[in-house]
Structures are given as C-alpha cells and as structure tokens.
Motif scaffolding. Structure first.
Motif, PDB file in Angstrom:
ATOM      1  N   ALA A 253       0.839  -1.211   0.000  1.00 28.17           N
ATOM      2  CA  ALA A 253       0.000   0.000   0.000  1.00 28.17           C
ATOM      3  C   ALA A 253       0.870   1.256   0.000  1.00 28.17           C
ATOM      4  O   ALA A 253       0.543   2.254  -0.656  1.00 28.17           O
ATOM      5  CB  ALA A 253      -0.929  -0.009   1.212  1.00 28.17           C
ATOM      6  N   VAL A 328      -6.677  -2.122   1.063  1.00 28.41           N
ATOM      7  CA  VAL A 328      -7.651  -2.072  -0.038  1.00 28.41           C
ATOM      8  C   VAL A 328      -8.133  -0.636  -0.218  1.00 28.41           C
ATOM      9  O   VAL A 328      -8.224  -0.125  -1.339  1.00 28.41           O
ATOM     10  CB  VAL A 328      -8.843  -3.027   0.239  1.00 28.41           C
ATOM     11  CG1 VAL A 328      -9.945  -2.831  -0.807  1.00 28.41           C
ATOM     12  CG2 VAL A 328      -8.373  -4.479   0.257  1.00 28.41           C
ATOM     13  N   LEU A 331      -5.639   1.528  -2.049  1.00 26.14           N
ATOM     14  CA  LEU A 331      -5.530   1.237  -3.485  1.00 26.14           C
ATOM     15  C   LEU A 331      -6.815   1.556  -4.253  1.00 26.14           C
ATOM     16  O   LEU A 331      -6.860   1.422  -5.480  1.00 26.14           O
ATOM     17  CB  LEU A 331      -5.137  -0.223  -3.713  1.00 26.14           C
ATOM     18  CG  LEU A 331      -3.629  -0.480  -3.783  1.00 26.14           C
ATOM     19  CD1 LEU A 331      -2.970  -0.357  -2.422  1.00 26.14           C
ATOM     20  CD2 LEU A 331      -3.332  -1.838  -4.377  1.00 26.14           C
ATOM     21  N   GLY A 335      -7.623  -1.800  -5.671  1.00 25.05           N
ATOM     22  CA  GLY A 335      -7.491  -2.668  -4.504  1.00 25.05           C
ATOM     23  C   GLY A 335      -8.627  -3.660  -4.383  1.00 25.05           C
ATOM     24  O   GLY A 335      -8.478  -4.724  -3.783  1.00 25.05           O
ATOM     25  N   GLU A 340      -4.639  -6.578  -8.082  1.00 22.10           N
ATOM     26  CA  GLU A 340      -3.684  -6.376  -6.971  1.00 22.10           C
ATOM     27  C   GLU A 340      -3.933  -7.448  -5.911  1.00 22.10           C
ATOM     28  O   GLU A 340      -5.070  -7.901  -5.752  1.00 22.10           O
ATOM     29  CB  GLU A 340      -3.909  -4.992  -6.346  1.00 22.10           C
ATOM     30  CG  GLU A 340      -3.747  -3.840  -7.300  1.00 22.10           C
ATOM     31  CD  GLU A 340      -2.295  -3.448  -7.528  1.00 22.10           C
ATOM     32  OE1 GLU A 340      -1.421  -3.950  -6.783  1.00 22.10           O
ATOM     33  OE2 GLU A 340      -2.053  -2.641  -8.440  1.00 22.10           O
TER      34      GLU A 340
END
Ligand SMILES: Cc1cc2nc3c(=O)[nH]c(=O)nc-3n(C[C@H](O)[C@H](O)[C@H](O)COP(=O)(O)OP(=O)(O)OC[C@H]3O[C@@H](n4cnc5c(N)ncnc54)[C@H](O)[C@@H]3O)c2cc1C
Length: 370
Positions: A253, A328, A331, A335, A340
């Motif tokens: 991240a 998550v 992103l 995400g 990813e």
C-alpha cells in the motif's frame, strides 16, 4: 542474533523472493497445494525447531520469525508449515518411543504431511462436544464419526484423530494416529473457502476405521492433554502469519500511495492516506514485539506464556484484519479487484481471527486470567 538465525532467515527471504511470490497468486487461483515448497521449508528445519531438540537458544522465536517471513510472501505456505508443525507436536511430545521412531522424522521433514482432526459439526470452540467414538475390541479400536474443517485433508498421509473413549466432557477423549488411507476414512471434497484456497480444508468421515491400540498418542482418555500441548504454539504461529501478512499489505500500500497521483500530487501526500499507513506501521511493530515477547516466554518456560500467546494472537490477527482492509482502501478501485493482491490478503486475514481458538475465545481466556 545467532549466526544460525541469520542463515535460516536469509535462506527463507531468498526463497520467498525468488520462488514463492512469483507463484502464489496462480496457486491460489487454481487451488494447487505447494507440496514441494512445504517440504523444502520443512527440510530447512522449521517443524523440528519446536518439535525436536534444536541447538539454537530461542527456537520458538526463530520459528515465528521464519513463519512471519513466509507469510509475507504467501500465507498458504506459512500456514501449511505451521499446521505441519502442530500436527507433529502430538507424536513429538506425547508419542511412545516406537511412534517417535516410526513417524517423527518423516513428519518433521514434511515427507509425511499430517493434520489435526479436532473440530466436528457440533464441536467447534467447545471441544467437550466431540462425539466421534472409538470402541475397543481386543487390541483394536473402531472409530466412527465426522470431523470438519481438517487442514491438509486430502494431502495428509497421517491424521491425529481425537475421539471419545469414555464419558462426556473434555475428559474421555483420546488422540489416535490414523493413516489417511485406512479403509473407512473418507475425505470430503475441499471446502470452498474465502481465502487460503491453495491449502485444502475438508471434512473427514470415519466409518468403522480400525486403528491398533499402539496408535494411541499419549494416555487413554487424556487426548486433551495432547491437544493442549500445542495450543500455545498454535496461537504463536498464527500471530506470526498475521504479522507477516500485515507487513506485506503495508509495504504494498505504501509503494502504491507513493506512485499513484490524484489532484496533481501522490496520494501519500494526503494525510487521510498517510495516517492509515502510519497507524498500520505502529500496529504491526507493536504486534511483532508482543509476539516476540510471547515467544521468549515460551522459550524460557515462563509462567505467562498462555496469557501472552493469547494476547499476541488477538492483537496480531486484529491488526492484520485492519491493515489489509485499509490497504484495499488505499488502493481504491484497483485494490478491490484481482489486479492487486490486497483483496486476497484481506480475505486471508479473516481466517486468522477464527482459527486456533477464535478471537472471542482468546479474549475469554485472557479475561479469566485477569
Ligand atoms: C480454514 C480453516 C481451517 C481449519 N483447520 C482446522 C483443523 O486443521 N483442525 C480442526 O480440528 N479444526 C480446524 N478448523 C476449525 C476451527 O478450529 C474452528 O472453526 C474454530 O475452532 C471455531 O469453531 P466454529 O467455527 O465451529 O465456531 P463456533 O464455536 O460455532 O463459534 C461461532 C461464533 O461464536 C463465538 N463463540 C463461541 N463460543 C463462544 C464463547 N464461549 N464466548 C464468546 N464467543 C463464543 C465464536 O468466537 C464465533 O464467533 C479450521 C477452520 C477453518 C475455517
């Protein structure tokens, strides 16, 4: 840190970078168990660190540091080596000389994959509800019952089956070492899991399974003593998996937040993003130090080990859940997709709050010691 520590951890880091990370996503997608890698890690001596007589001064701490690094690369691999270690504890700590002679080395080296069969449809957190029965005729036990969520089911050659040999409650349960190919042992299709799909988990039905009395591990009716002897190790190993997973999510991240720009600047420049990462780094380091503290208590035979192991399990696994969820978030839409790995890591983190004693059960154990 002793030279042996550095050598083992460096070897694992190289393996994770070169061989584990490149294949983990594909193995999870195809639900393919990494038998070769599990064996390689076992041959490096991981299960033997806690089930043998290791020469290093703090074997539990070294084991957990190694599991942490494996989980940073791939949870299923770390979890499998952890599970193999737990399944070896019974024979190592309570087995007869013959059982140790016959099975221990093959289990430690991963030549024989093993599993623990405790859970049943009506016995989850409450193991006093174990209903699988073992009846003795001559010098042979006949086992009947249903075991659920058995990790390694389908790839394991040996199963530690906990069955009732007398009365109700936690007394009256006995541990049996059962060959998975014994007639009457039927492994069900693998569960469709939320995550950690490369490591099979399945029900095991036992129908008139004949097991010689020589395969009783530990004392008759005292199977819970065998099981309890690896509960602390179970908590520590899962905490180590959780710390490694959370670290992977933070690293990923952070790299993304530095490279992704919106409103003409990298998103890491927004405090709403950077403070998520800062909090994650604090929580991970705190979880790691609590885990190492608990490991040292285990390695020195300290009286606080059960409390510390439960605290480390709760804190590390809750941290992994929070950190992977926030990864998550950092992103954004990417995400949330399979482009990813963070969505997979979020699903994997959930498992750790459930297995090796749910986090509610750990909190109850902690509260009872206060
Ligand atoms: C992927 C996976 C692998 C597993 N591997 C194995 C394995 O190898 N071998 C094996 O034997 N088992 C295994 N398990 C089973 C696991 O050990 C159990 O899921 C766990 O013990 C919890 O039991 P349960 O799921 O039946 O939940 P339950 O006990 O039914 O609990 C349901 C909910 O109620 C809560 N709860 C229950 N009792 C209390 C209480 N007293 N106080 C507060 N809250 C409570 C729980 O925390 C949970 O949130 C595995 C499970 C999974 C998902």
């Amino acid at each position: 840190m002793a030279e042996a520590y550095e050598r083992l951890l460096a070897e694992i880091e190289t393996m994770v970078a070169d061989e584990v990370r490149p294949i983990s996503a594909e193995h999870e997608r195809t639900e393919t168990y990494p038998l070769g890698l599990v064996r390689r890690v076992c041959e490096m001596g991981l299960p033997a660190l806690v089930t043998g007589r290791p020469a290093v001064p703090h074997p539990t701490e070294l084991f957990c540091m190694a599991i942490e690094r494996l989980a940073e690369g791939w949870v299923a691999l770390a979890e499998s080596v952890h599970l193999q270690t737990l399944a070896t504890c019974g024979v190592a700590r309570h087995g007869t000389a013959d059982q140790r002679e016959q099975f221990l080395e093959d289990m430690q080296l991963g030549r024989t994959i093993a599993g623990n069969c405790l859970s049943e449809p009506d016995a989850g957190s409450d193991l006093s509800r174990i209903a699988t029965v073992a009846e003795l005729t001559g010098d042979t036990y006949r086992l009947n019952g249903v075991k659920t969520y058995v990790g390694h089911a389908g790839v394991a050659g040996l199963l530690n089956v906990y069955a009732r040999t007398s009365g109700g409650g936690l007394g009256g349960i006995t541990c049996f070492l059962v060959d998975a190919d014994t007639p009457g042992v039927a492994v069900q299709p693998p569960e469709e899991k939320m995550g950690v799909r490369a490591l099979p988990t399945a029900g095991v039905v036992l129908r008139d399974v004949e097991v010689p009395a020589s395969r009783v591990v530990g004392r008759l009716n005292r199977g819970m003593i065998v099981a309890r002897s690896f509960f602390v190790q179970g908590r520590l190993g899962i905490a180590a998996c959780a710390v490694g997973l959370a670290q992977a999510a933070l690293t990923h991240a952070t790299a993304y937040a530095r490279k992704r720009s919106q409103f003409d600047r990298p998103i890491i420049d927004f405090q709403g993003v950077s403070f998520l990462l800062a909090d994650a780094s604090v929580q991970i380091e705190a979880a790691r130090q609590l885990l190492y503290r608990a490991c040292r208590e285990a390695d020195t035979g300290g009286s606080q080990v059960e409390m510390l192991a439960a605290q480390a399990k709760v804190f590390a696994t809750d941290t992994a859940m929070t950190v992977t969820t926030n990864a998550v978030q950092v992103l954004g839409a990417r995400g949330y997709t399979g482009a990813e790995p963070v969505e997979r890591w979020m699903r994997e983190a959930k498992l750790f709050q459930i297995i090796e004693g749910t986090n509610q059960i750990q909190r109850a154990a902690i509260a009872s010691r206060l």
